[in-house]
Design an enzyme around this catalytic site. Structure first.
Site, short mmCIF file in Angstrom:
data_model
loop_
_atom_site.label_atom_id
_atom_site.label_comp_id
_atom_site.label_asym_id
_atom_site.label_seq_id
_atom_site.Cartn_x
_atom_site.Cartn_y
_atom_site.Cartn_z
N ARG A 10 0.85 -1.20 0.00
CA ARG A 10 0.00 0.00 0.00
C ARG A 10 0.88 1.25 0.00
NH1 ARG A 10 -0.76 4.74 2.53
NH2 ARG A 10 -0.53 3.77 4.56
N HIS A 70 -6.65 -0.56 3.29
CA HIS A 70 -6.63 0.86 3.64
C HIS A 70 -7.92 1.49 3.12
CE1 HIS A 70 -4.33 4.87 3.61
NE2 HIS A 70 -4.27 4.40 4.84
N THR A 164 3.08 11.63 9.52
CA THR A 164 2.86 11.61 8.08
C THR A 164 3.93 12.34 7.26
OG1 THR A 164 0.52 11.42 8.55
CG2 THR A 164 1.08 12.13 6.32
N HIS A 191 3.36 4.85 12.73
CA HIS A 191 3.65 4.88 11.29
C HIS A 191 4.52 6.11 11.05
CE1 HIS A 191 2.30 4.40 6.94
NE2 HIS A 191 2.58 5.70 6.93
N HIS A 193 7.16 8.46 8.84
CA HIS A 193 7.79 8.81 7.56
C HIS A 193 9.22 9.26 7.80
CE1 HIS A 193 4.89 8.28 4.27
NE2 HIS A 193 4.09 8.09 5.30
N HIS A 286 40.80 -3.31 10.09
CA HIS A 286 39.46 -3.90 10.23
C HIS A 286 39.48 -5.34 9.72
CE1 HIS A 286 36.84 -0.08 10.69
NE2 HIS A 286 38.10 0.23 10.96
#
Ligand code: HCA
Ligand code: CU
Length: 372
Positions: A10, A70, A164, A191, A193, A286
């Site tokens: 979605r 949704h 959002t 949720h 963003h 490393h």
């Protein structure tokens, strides 16, 4: 125990340029269910016939995961979801003053009426309901709580806190979720963003404050720059919070690659966990430590997430890097050979020494030795 909702099908399909075919959707859903996510958000059925068919197909696979559709706060959207046989509907409706006034042209009371009527309708049809006051983190707190309380009274099983536009910092998110948790008696979802690259950090902060479900997508794809990536959340929960779920973490590399292919969005080499560079070691120091024990420079082993570790041979390398390369290429070399190759790497101006170059160098050098 924390739950994961994957919304690649979605939110992910809302990423610019992304359209999944129905076969691709099914194969992604199969991978997600097999991986062990709790809920698959399969799409917004009212968007198109294609999305509708995808959601219905996925709902009828008999997955362990629940399937969520949704929906806007409209009866029509719920009817579509019912025809798709989903377990859940995720109803979103932003109740910030700005959006109510400029976009919906409704007052809060009227908006709440629309939200609660839709929730009641969905509940009457046996659906589980998540209500998202979209743009939650920028909505006036009083409005957010009023709408959420009404949603819960109408039967909403979860409230999702949507950041959002990625407007939160971790500490703000922590405090925000704590406060909501104290004011609402309901399970909270989150949720986040990623507009400022904080989606994973903000999701973890919400989890620490009591959110029990986290929304993710594979590779973090979604509107604009997307949301929290599945791989980051699962590894962080595994490494830092000792969450033990039946996740098949070793499938992550494959799932990421497949979604990258289907979405036509390449995985940046420096993407955590699934990027090409995630387990590529370069500096000589490393490499020699990793050869001794990978945990010196790996937070978790490459194998855990289905990746392979490797080493870069260039001017930064040490003797151990050359040895590892030769071993990998099944070339037997003496001390002198190894030093010569290392010298060659040290003198190379740009780029890494490739396996082909090693092979050429090795052959030329040997030939010279035989000749003279
Ligand atoms: C959207 C916005 C949304 C909704 C989240 C939700 C957001 O694309 O419709 O319904 O839970 O970020 O707020 O993805
Ligand atoms: Cu979103």
């Amino acid at each position: 125990m924390v739950e994961i909702l994957d919304t690649t099908l979605r939110e992910g399909e809302q990423a610019p340029g992304v359209t999944f075919s129905i076969e691709e959707k099914l194969s992604i859903a199969n991978l997600l269910d097999d991986f062990g996510v709790d809920i698959i958000e399969a799409g917004h059925p009212v968007v198109s016939d294609d999305v509708f068919r995808g959601v219905k197909l996925i709902s009828n696979q008999g997955y362990d995961a629940d399937i969520l559709a949704h929906c806007r706060a409209k009866k029509e959207d719920i009817d579509y979801a019912i025809s798709c046989d989903v377990d859940w509907v995720g109803i979103f409706f932003c109740v910030s003053k700005k959006r109510l006034k400029q976009h919906f042209k409704l007052d809060l009371e009227k908006a709440i009426e629309q939200i609660t009527n839709t929730i009641t309708y969905a509940k009457d049809h046996g659906l589980k309901v998540r209500y998202t006051p979209e743009d939650s983190t920028r909505t006036e707190y009083e409005y957010l709580i009023k709408a959420s309380r009404a949603a819960i009274e109408a039967g909403a099983d979860r409230i999702s806190i949507a950041d959002t536009v990625g407007a939160m910092t971790p500490i703000n998110m922590y405090n925000f979720v704590k406060k909501i948790k104290a004011d609402l008696n309901v399970k909270l979802n989150v949720h986040c963003h990623n507009d400022l690259g904080l989606a994973t950090a903000n999701s973890l902060a919400a989890y620490e404050a009591g959110a029990t479900l986290i929304d993710v997508t594979v590779n973090g794809i979604g509107e604009r720059v997307g949301i929290t990536p599945l791989s980051e959340i699962c590894l962080a929960l595994n490494c830092f919070y000792k969450v033990k779920k039946n996740w098949k973490l070793d499938r992550l590399a494959k799932i990421s690659q497949i979604v990258s292919d289907y979405s036509d969005i390449s995985i940046p080499p420096n993407m955590p966990i699934v990027g090409e560079n995630a387990f590529l070691h370069k500096a000589g120091l490393h490499v020699s430590a990793v050869v001794n024990n990978p945990s010196h420079y790996e937070l978790f082993p490459a194998e855990l997430v289905g990746k392979k570790r490797d080493f870069i041979l260039d001017k930064m390398a040490g003797i151990q890097t050359v040895r590892q390369k030769l071993e990998k290429m099944k070339l037997v070399a003496n001390k002198d050979d190894v030093e010569k190759i290392l010298n060659y790497a040290k003198l190379k101006r740009k780029g890494i020494v490739t396996e082909n170059e090693i092979l050429n160098f090795f052959t030329d050098y040997r030939n010279e030795n035989i000749m003279f």
